[in-house]
Design a protein around this motif. Structure first.
Motif, PDB file in Angstrom:
ATOM      1  N   LYS A 208       9.732  13.108   3.679  1.00 44.62           N
ATOM      2  CA  LYS A 208      11.496  12.344   3.460  1.00 44.62           C
ATOM      3  C   LYS A 208      11.470  11.554   2.446  1.00 44.62           C
ATOM      4  O   LYS A 208      10.258  10.734   2.141  1.00 44.62           O
ATOM      5  N   ARG A 209      12.252  11.943   1.606  1.00 46.29           N
ATOM      6  CA  ARG A 209      12.709  10.894   0.092  1.00 46.29           C
ATOM      7  C   ARG A 209      13.321   9.602   0.822  1.00 46.29           C
ATOM      8  O   ARG A 209      14.271   9.914   1.477  1.00 46.29           O
TER       9      ARG A 209
ATOM     10  N   ASN B 207      10.730  15.337  14.474  1.00 49.32           N
ATOM     11  CA  ASN B 207       9.924  13.886  14.879  1.00 49.32           C
ATOM     12  C   ASN B 207       9.481  13.821  13.340  1.00 49.32           C
ATOM     13  O   ASN B 207       9.634  14.477  11.865  1.00 49.32           O
ATOM     14  N   GLN B 208       9.948  12.303  12.810  1.00 46.52           N
ATOM     15  CA  GLN B 208       9.406  11.441  11.626  1.00 46.52           C
ATOM     16  C   GLN B 208       7.957  10.837  11.455  1.00 46.52           C
ATOM     17  O   GLN B 208       7.904  10.399  12.804  1.00 46.52           O
TER      18      GLN B 208
ATOM     19  N   LYS C  89       0.479  -1.139   0.032  1.00 49.93           N
ATOM     20  CA  LYS C  89       0.428  -0.416  -0.288  1.00 49.93           C
ATOM     21  C   LYS C  89       1.048   1.168   0.102  1.00 49.93           C
ATOM     22  O   LYS C  89       1.952   1.215   0.405  1.00 49.93           O
ATOM     23  N   PRO C  90       0.320   2.126  -0.626  1.00 56.86           N
ATOM     24  CA  PRO C  90       0.782   3.549  -0.744  1.00 56.86           C
ATOM     25  C   PRO C  90       1.752   3.880   1.168  1.00 56.86           C
ATOM     26  O   PRO C  90       0.691   4.077   1.924  1.00 56.86           O
ATOM     27  N   SER C  91       2.365   4.637   1.225  1.00 63.12           N
ATOM     28  CA  SER C  91       3.205   4.727   1.921  1.00 63.12           C
ATOM     29  C   SER C  91       3.818   6.892   2.637  1.00 63.12           C
ATOM     30  O   SER C  91       4.418   6.536   1.267  1.00 63.12           O
ATOM     31  N   VAL C  92       3.756   7.288   2.974  1.00 61.82           N
ATOM     32  CA  VAL C  92       4.464   8.431   2.973  1.00 61.82           C
ATOM     33  C   VAL C  92       5.140   8.760   4.220  1.00 61.82           C
ATOM     34  O   VAL C  92       4.715   8.624   4.996  1.00 61.82           O
ATOM     35  N   THR C  93       6.412   9.629   4.800  1.00 56.07           N
ATOM     36  CA  THR C  93       7.020   9.756   5.733  1.00 56.07           C
ATOM     37  C   THR C  93       6.966  10.904   5.220  1.00 56.07           C
ATOM     38  O   THR C  93       8.524  12.402   4.890  1.00 56.07           O
ATOM     39  N   VAL C  94       7.060  12.264   6.439  1.00 55.43           N
ATOM     40  CA  VAL C  94       7.749  13.550   6.780  1.00 55.43           C
ATOM     41  C   VAL C  94       8.193  13.788   8.329  1.00 55.43           C
ATOM     42  O   VAL C  94       7.985  12.876   8.834  1.00 55.43           O
TER      43      VAL C  94
END
Length: 300
Positions: free
Chosen positions: A298-299, A32-33, A3-8
């Protein structure tokens, strides 16, 4: 199927800056992430060290609900992970890193239905004021406030030559308890004293002559009352100033205490920590600079 995921990555913040109660804030290079992965079911799950904390889960659900309500995106399940270096208590905007991180990550995950202004409005609704949320989102020094039902803000970059020295003592301060100590009314003279300091601080951050900040961070609206919870506040600030800092303030509602300096930052940190040590209180000093980027994906 994955599934799609994103980290910022979301920066810590220091708010109020003394007289700028609920108005001034600076983003700091302490982060923080927040990672969000969409799931097939409709449940919301924390998968980090706070997963068993009812308060952490409630904050997560509240932020996700606020995003879905504002964006009109169909609600979906998610796994949420929070990790990083921002103390969970201490007045460095920990709750904003979580709320903003969740809302920002969901916005990325679901195709960016909300503008930056709308993101700020959602997080301000959750936080009740934008003084932490605005710098955490946009970075730098930000003056912000709700005027006529609309959030107004202006931001300015802060150079790395300006150091933010923070001491985080080994005891928490409840934001609710700290606010409960504030008076319902203040005198005109106290209000005017704060107003002129806020105007001067803002103009100096806008123009960059930071040496003029000296002596401007005294406050009469909240710090004198919150000293009941942090009685060493003035001593820690004075120690930092004597060691070379321009000024200092209570970060947010505390318990962290911040000094700002263009020189001798290590000496300032040591002097501040020594005041706590004399009271047999452990503290964790950090020398930080401003984060001018704000919240970013965050890439890999």
């Amino acid at each position: 199927m994955r599934k799609p995921s994103v980290t910022v990555r979301v920066p810590a913040t220091t708010a109020n800056l003394g007289p700028g109660f609920d108005t001034l804030g600076v983003a700091l290079k302490l982060h923080n992430q927040i990672s969000i992965r969409e799931t097939d079911n409709s449940t919301i799950e924390r998968v980090d060290a706070m997963r068993g904390d009812a308060g952490a889960l409630a904050m997560t659900r509240e932020a996700m609900d606020a995003f879905f309500r504002r964006s009109k995106v169909k609600p979906h399940g998610a796994q949420v992970e929070v990790k990083g270096d921002v103390p969970t208590t201490g007045g460095l905007g920990s709750s904003v890193t979580v709320r903003l991180g969740i809302v920002f990550a969901l916005n990325e995950l679901d195709g960016r239905p909300l503008s930056d202004t709308a993101l700020l409005e959602v997080v301000t609704e959750l936080e009740h004021h934008p003084d932490n949320a605005a710098p955490a989102l946009f970075g730098g020094f930000v003056v912000s406030g709700v005027v006529g039902g609309t959030i107004r803000y202006r931001r300015f970059n802060v150079p790395p030559s300006l150091k933010f020295v923070v001491c985080v003592p080994d005891f928490p301060v409840s934001t609710e308890k700290a606010r409960a100590l504030l008076p319902k009314q203040v005198s005109i003279s106290d209000a005017v004293d704060n107003m002129k300091r806020v105007a001067l601080i803002t103009s100096i951050f806008a123009t960059g002559d930071y040496s003029l900040l000296r002596g401007l961070f005294d406050d009469k609206l909240h710090q004198p009352y919150r000293k009941k919870l942090i009685p060493m506040l003035d001593d820690v600030i004075n120690a930092g100033v004597e060691a070379g800092a321009l000024a200092g303030w209570l970060s947010g509602s505390g318990s962290s205490i911040m000094c700002i300096t263009e020189q001798k930052e290590k000496a300032v940190a040591e002097a501040m920590a020594n005041v706590f040590a004399k009271q047999q209180i452990r503290s964790d000093p950090h020398v930080l600079v401003a984060d001018n980027d704000g919240t970013r994906v965050k890439r890999a």
